[in-house]
Design an enzyme around this catalytic site. Structure first.
Site, mmCIF file in Angstrom:
data_model
loop_
_atom_site.group_PDB
_atom_site.id
_atom_site.type_symbol
_atom_site.label_atom_id
_atom_site.label_comp_id
_atom_site.label_asym_id
_atom_site.label_seq_id
_atom_site.Cartn_x
_atom_site.Cartn_y
_atom_site.Cartn_z
ATOM 1 C CG HIS A 23 7.959 128.483 61.099
ATOM 2 N ND1 HIS A 23 7.545 128.941 59.965
ATOM 3 C CD2 HIS A 23 9.113 128.827 61.072
ATOM 4 C CE1 HIS A 23 8.502 129.592 59.208
ATOM 5 N NE2 HIS A 23 9.615 129.471 60.047
ATOM 6 C CG HIS A 25 13.914 127.487 60.631
ATOM 7 N ND1 HIS A 25 14.193 126.903 59.340
ATOM 8 C CD2 HIS A 25 13.160 128.154 60.692
ATOM 9 C CE1 HIS A 25 13.289 127.822 58.655
ATOM 10 N NE2 HIS A 25 12.898 128.746 59.497
ATOM 11 C CG ASP A 27 19.326 125.270 60.184
ATOM 12 O OD1 ASP A 27 18.043 125.201 60.209
ATOM 13 O OD2 ASP A 27 19.839 125.710 59.101
ATOM 14 N N GLY A 185 14.879 130.495 53.289
ATOM 15 C CA GLY A 185 16.094 131.506 52.644
ATOM 16 C C GLY A 185 15.684 132.844 52.262
ATOM 17 C CG HIS A 212 10.039 130.801 55.025
ATOM 18 N ND1 HIS A 212 10.212 129.120 55.271
ATOM 19 C CD2 HIS A 212 10.288 131.083 56.321
ATOM 20 C CE1 HIS A 212 10.566 128.896 56.506
ATOM 21 N NE2 HIS A 212 10.817 130.198 57.159
ATOM 22 C CD GLU A 215 11.054 135.835 57.241
ATOM 23 O OE1 GLU A 215 11.346 135.139 56.334
ATOM 24 O OE2 GLU A 215 11.738 136.022 58.357
ATOM 25 C CG ASP A 304 11.660 131.821 62.191
ATOM 26 O OD1 ASP A 304 11.424 130.668 61.394
ATOM 27 O OD2 ASP A 304 12.060 132.799 61.715
HETATM 28 O O1 LIG Z 1 12.589 133.340 59.030
HETATM 29 C C1 LIG Z 1 13.229 132.820 58.100
HETATM 30 N N1 LIG Z 1 13.309 133.099 56.667
HETATM 31 C C2 LIG Z 1 13.857 132.510 55.827
HETATM 32 N N2 LIG Z 1 14.613 131.509 55.998
HETATM 33 C C3 LIG Z 1 14.960 131.320 57.127
HETATM 34 C C4 LIG Z 1 14.285 131.710 58.439
HETATM 35 N N3 LIG Z 1 14.842 131.072 59.427
HETATM 36 C C5 LIG Z 1 15.646 130.186 59.017
HETATM 37 N N4 LIG Z 1 15.717 130.217 57.530
HETATM 38 C C6 LIG Z 1 16.527 129.530 56.888
HETATM 39 O O2 LIG Z 1 16.083 127.914 56.757
HETATM 40 C C7 LIG Z 1 17.287 127.173 56.404
HETATM 41 C C8 LIG Z 1 16.775 125.945 56.980
HETATM 42 O O3 LIG Z 1 16.399 125.757 58.248
HETATM 43 C C9 LIG Z 1 18.004 127.784 57.661
HETATM 44 O O4 LIG Z 1 19.590 127.330 57.187
HETATM 45 C C10 LIG Z 1 17.937 129.111 57.273
HETATM 46 O O5 LIG Z 1 18.885 129.593 56.042
HETATM 47 ZN ZN LIG Z 2 11.336 130.166 59.365
#
Ligand SMILES: O=c1[nH]cnc2c1ncn2[C@@H]1O[C@H](CO)[C@@H](O)[C@H]1O
Ligand SMILES: [Zn+2]
Length: 366
Positions: A23, A25, A27, A185, A212, A215, A304
């Site tokens: 997990h 991301h 970005d 998101g 997701h 959380e 993350d």
């Molecule tokens: O912990 C999280 N929970 C929910 N969404 C997240 C988390 N971290 C990042 N993103 C979202 O996932 C998108 C795609 O990578 C990111 O742009 C961010 O908005």
């Molecule tokens: Zn995430």
């Protein structure tokens, strides 16, 4: 004879151990210097500072908000500088290199293609650029003696209504490295069941997905993700502890959902530092990962967002070693849990466990 001279579990030794990350991301993992360079090259003028050190600090402080929604606001800047194929190739290549340098041997990296369309790139072009970047970064890592395998997950954003389209995109690219799908998101107000058509399509296609859940919102979100949508894994899933009761004498009672998650070996993609920043856990010491590990849920450790949390896979493990006293056996357990739960084929997972992970930990403990 084994375990005669185990290597001490120091941050450097943890860095050298083989690790698996499910997990992460794309970005949320840019190098601060790259954010600044891409902003300059592409005329992006919204960055809060153009000093590398300050920008790194800005991301972790701004993300330290105690709220998922505010945490997510910081992604405007990383996505803002990732609106060209060149930028996507570079960010993906550096991601592969950085993970490999940190000792990660297998990673599933995720991102939402729909966030990179601002300048008219098509979804397919975006996916091809990121895949190209992973190929470049993986090859560069190999040149410096580090082997890493990367699988891609495509996210759909919960607040948008494009999940079926993104699910189709993931299936279209399944033979060139896209191994699964996710929704990301804001969680509160956007239950996973809003995307049922996407999940039904993925199941029909024998494709893999995680969600997701648990959380920023609790048990109903986890229950829907598993029982309505059919998620194979849970992104975070920390709130499953709301279904576990521990008596003063230490007796543990699992509710039906918690039992189901443990009995079915549903992987939990736990991200301790991120959870403290979004307020999903009060501190690392009090993070549910301690209890869930003790109860032998299928726990995995993840980053993350390395930029927003100022962390790496190694630092995340080192923090857990610090707070919970884990040793090599625990770190190997997390790593094998993660490898077993990966979305690549069984034969490949087994090969990585037997030829890389087990020998890697054996070398550290004997
Ligand atoms: O912990 C999280 N929970 C929910 N969404 C997240 C988390 N971290 C990042 N993103 C979202 O996932 C998108 C795609 O990578 C990111 O742009 C961010 O908005
Ligand atoms: Zn995430």
């Amino acid at each position: 004879m084994s375990s005669m001279n185990p290597v001490p579990v120091t941050p450097e030794a943890i860095r050298s151990a083989p690790k698996v990350l499910l997990h992460d991301h794309l970005d949320g993992g840019l190098r601060p210097a790259t954010v600044i360079e891409l902003a300059e090259a592409n005329g992006y003028r919204e960055l809060p500072t153009s000093d590398v050190g300050e920008l790194g600090r800005w991301f972790s402080e701004a993300a330290d908000s105690g709220s998922l929604v505010r945490y997510l606001e910081t992604f405007a800047h990383t996505c803002g500088v990732m609106q060209s194929t060149d930028a996507l190739v570079r960010v993906a290549a550096e991601c592969a290199e950085d993970l490999a340098a940190d000792g990660v041997v297998y990673a599933e990296v995720r991102y939402a293609p729909e966030l990179f369309c601002e300048n008219g790139l098509s979804l397919d072009t975006i996916v091809e650029a990121v895949q190209e970047g992973f190929r470049v970064g993986t090859a560069r890592a190999l040149e410096s003696g580090r082997r890493i395998r990367i699988g891609t997950l495509l996210c759909a954003m919960r607040q948008n209504a494009r999940s079926l389209e993104i699910a189709e995109l993931a299936v279209r690219h399944r033979d060139t490295g896209v191994v699964g799908f996710d929704i990301a998101g804001p969680e509160a107000g956007f239950p996973p069941t809003r995307n049922l058509d996407a999940f039904e399509y993925l199941r029909q296609q024998n494709a893999h997905f995680t969600i997701h859940a648990g959380e920023a919102f609790g048990l109903p979100s986890i229950w829907e993700a598993l029982q309505h949508c059919g998620a194979e894994r849970l992104g975070h899933g920390v709130r499953i502890v709301d279904d576990i009761k521990v008596d003063d004498d230490g007796t543990v009672h699992l509710g039906r959902l918690a039992s189901y998650v443990r009995d079915r070996r549903i992987p939990l993609e736990m991200c301790p530092s991120s959870n403290v920043q979004t307020g999903a856990a009060p501190s690392i010491a009090e993070h549910p990962i301690g209890l869930l590990t003790k109860l032998r849920f299928r726990v995995t450790v993840n980053t993350d967002n390395r930029l927003m949390s100022g962390c790496s896979m190694s630092s995340e493990m080192a923090t857990l070693v610090d707070q919970f006293g884990y040793g090599w056996a625990d770190l190997q357990w997390f790593t094998i849990n993660a490898m077993k739960s990966a979305f690549i084929g069984f034969d490949e997972r087994l090969a990585i466990i037997n030829t890389i992970i087990k020998p890697g930990y054996a070398a550290l403990t004997s």
